[in-house]
Design a protein around this motif. Structure first.
Motif, short mmCIF file in Angstrom:
data_model
loop_
_atom_site.label_atom_id
_atom_site.label_comp_id
_atom_site.label_asym_id
_atom_site.label_seq_id
_atom_site.Cartn_x
_atom_site.Cartn_y
_atom_site.Cartn_z
N PRO A 39 -12.44 -21.33 6.27
CA PRO A 39 -13.33 -21.65 7.38
C PRO A 39 -12.91 -22.94 8.08
N ALA A 40 -13.07 -22.99 9.39
CA ALA A 40 -12.58 -24.11 10.17
C ALA A 40 -13.47 -25.35 10.03
N HIS A 41 -14.79 -25.16 9.92
CA HIS A 41 -15.72 -26.30 9.89
C HIS A 41 -16.35 -26.43 8.51
N VAL A 42 -15.60 -27.05 7.60
CA VAL A 42 -16.11 -27.28 6.26
C VAL A 42 -16.42 -28.76 6.13
N ASP A 43 -17.66 -29.07 5.80
CA ASP A 43 -18.07 -30.46 5.62
C ASP A 43 -17.55 -30.95 4.29
N ARG A 95 -18.37 -29.83 -0.30
CA ARG A 95 -17.42 -29.06 -1.09
C ARG A 95 -17.94 -28.90 -2.51
N ARG A 136 -23.13 -38.05 2.75
CA ARG A 136 -22.77 -38.20 4.16
C ARG A 136 -23.68 -39.24 4.78
#
Length: 97
Positions: free
Chosen positions: A47-51, A55, A63
Motif C-alpha cells: 500500500p502506498a500510504h502506510v503510516d 506498523r 505520532r
C-alpha cells in the motif's frame, strides 16, 4: 588472473556491467537481475500510504504534531526512578556491599 578475467573451464551465468550515477561499475548476473525485478514488483504491491506509527512491528511509537518534542526532564526522571528502584531492590540482597 586479473579481476574480470575467468579461466576457460569455469561456467557462470552471463554478467552485465552496469555503471551507477556515481561512476561505480557493478557486475550484475541474470539471477541478480531477476531477484531485483521480483523485489521491485513486491514493493510496488505494498500500500502506498502506510503510516509508520501504525506498523505492526512498532510498539510504542506515537505520532505527534510537527515540531513537538518530549521534554528531556522526562528522560532524566525515568533514569533517576529506575536507578532508585535498582538500588532499593539490591538493598534486599543478603551479603551485598
Amino acid at each position: 588472473m586479473a579481476a574480470g578475467q575467468m579461466s576457460s573451464n569455469e561456467k557462470s551465468a552471463p554478467v552485465k556491467m552496469v555503471t551507477t550515477n556515481t561512476g561505480r561499475i557493478l557486475r550484475v548476473s541474470a539471477d541478480d537481475e531477476a531477484a531485483r525485478v521480483a523485489a521491485a514488483a513486491a514493493a510496488a504491491s505494498a500500500p502506498a500510504h502506510v503510516d509508520p506509527a501504525r506498523r505492526a512491528d512498532v510498539l510504542f511509537r506515537v505520532r505527534r504534531a510537527e515540531g513537538h518534542e518530549i521534554s528531556s526532564w522526562w528522560m532524566i526522571g525515568a533514569f533517576v526512578l529506575t536507578s532508585g528502584l535498582v538500588i532499593a531492590a539490591l538493598s534486599w540482597v543478603p551479603y551485598s556491599a
